[in-house]
Design a protein around this motif. Structure first.
Motif, short mmCIF file in Angstrom:
data_model
loop_
_atom_site.label_atom_id
_atom_site.label_comp_id
_atom_site.label_asym_id
_atom_site.label_seq_id
_atom_site.Cartn_x
_atom_site.Cartn_y
_atom_site.Cartn_z
N THR A 82 3.18 -14.28 10.98
CA THR A 82 2.97 -13.12 11.84
C THR A 82 2.59 -13.54 13.25
O THR A 82 3.08 -12.97 14.24
CB THR A 82 1.85 -12.22 11.26
N ALA A 131 6.49 -10.08 11.47
CA ALA A 131 6.64 -10.95 12.65
C ALA A 131 7.76 -10.45 13.56
O ALA A 131 7.62 -10.44 14.78
CB ALA A 131 6.93 -12.38 12.20
N SER A 179 -1.55 -5.75 12.67
CA SER A 179 -0.58 -6.48 11.84
C SER A 179 -1.26 -7.57 11.03
O SER A 179 -0.94 -7.77 9.85
CB SER A 179 0.51 -7.10 12.72
#
Length: 198
Positions: free
Chosen positions: A124, A43, A69
């Motif tokens: 995230t 994150a 991600s």
């Protein structure tokens, strides 16, 4: 501050079930850090990456970075879920020796295990949305849905679930937050003009 206040209320509810329950909540949170610390790291990196590319007007890179991600932490979260659900006793035996404490920890790990991937997605995505400057939106969603743990836990503990009702309240809200944040990011990024258009 809100999260700490909510945690204190939940800990008070858990304490009614004895020392083993409190120990499980405390140690279980530390065991869970293997997933949320990883997601927090992604994150932080994603926050900087998205902010830079959004500032440069490269929304395609913003979306690609988020997808990459999300896949990474999602797979990691699923792996942690698999371990928690399939091998809870092996993990509990490392930290506890009393049969009652082990049984309580096993229940915690199995139930919490269902939410690990969603929690990774949530954390995230918070980083991604913050990179787009939507920090207030992140706070509102997090506070509202995390606060829902208290009434949900109160309801579930009154059923046959007992202490497991608290763990299910944590899991249900984590799953909900993961889903809500995922769709919030896609909605926000789709309707957000490139920074160069401002």
């Amino acid at each position: 501050m809100a999260y700490c206040a909510i945690s204190m209320v939940l800990t008070r509810m858990v304490s009614a079930y004895g020392a083993e329950a409190v120990a499980t909540q405390r140690v279980g949170g530390q065991i869970e850090s293997i997933s949320w610390n990883t997601a927090d790291g992604f994150a932080a990196a994603l926050n900087a990456f998205i902010a830079q590319n959004y500032g440069a007007g490269k929304m395609d890179r913003v979306r690609k970075g988020y997808r990459a991600s999300l896949w990474t932490v999602g797979i990691w979260g699923l792996l942690i879920s698999f371990v928690f659900i399939c091998f809870p006793k092996a993990i509990a035996d490392i930290f506890f020796h009393e049969p009652k404490a082990v049984a309580t920890a096993v229940g915690y790990l199995v139930i919490i295990g269902f939410s690990e991937a969603f929690m990774c997605v949530e954390l995230t995505t918070v980083g991604a949305l913050s990179g787009l400057g939507r920090t207030r939106l992140c706070s509102i969603i997090s506070i509202v849905l995390t606060s829902a743990r208290i009434p949900l836990a109160m309801i579930l503990t009154q059923t046959s679930l007992g202490l497991n009702g608290v763990w299910w309240a944590l899991t249900i809200t984590s799953i909900t937050k993961g889903i809500v944040f995922y769709f919030t990011f896609h909605h926000t990024s789709r309707h957000l003009p490139d920074a160069n258009d401002n």
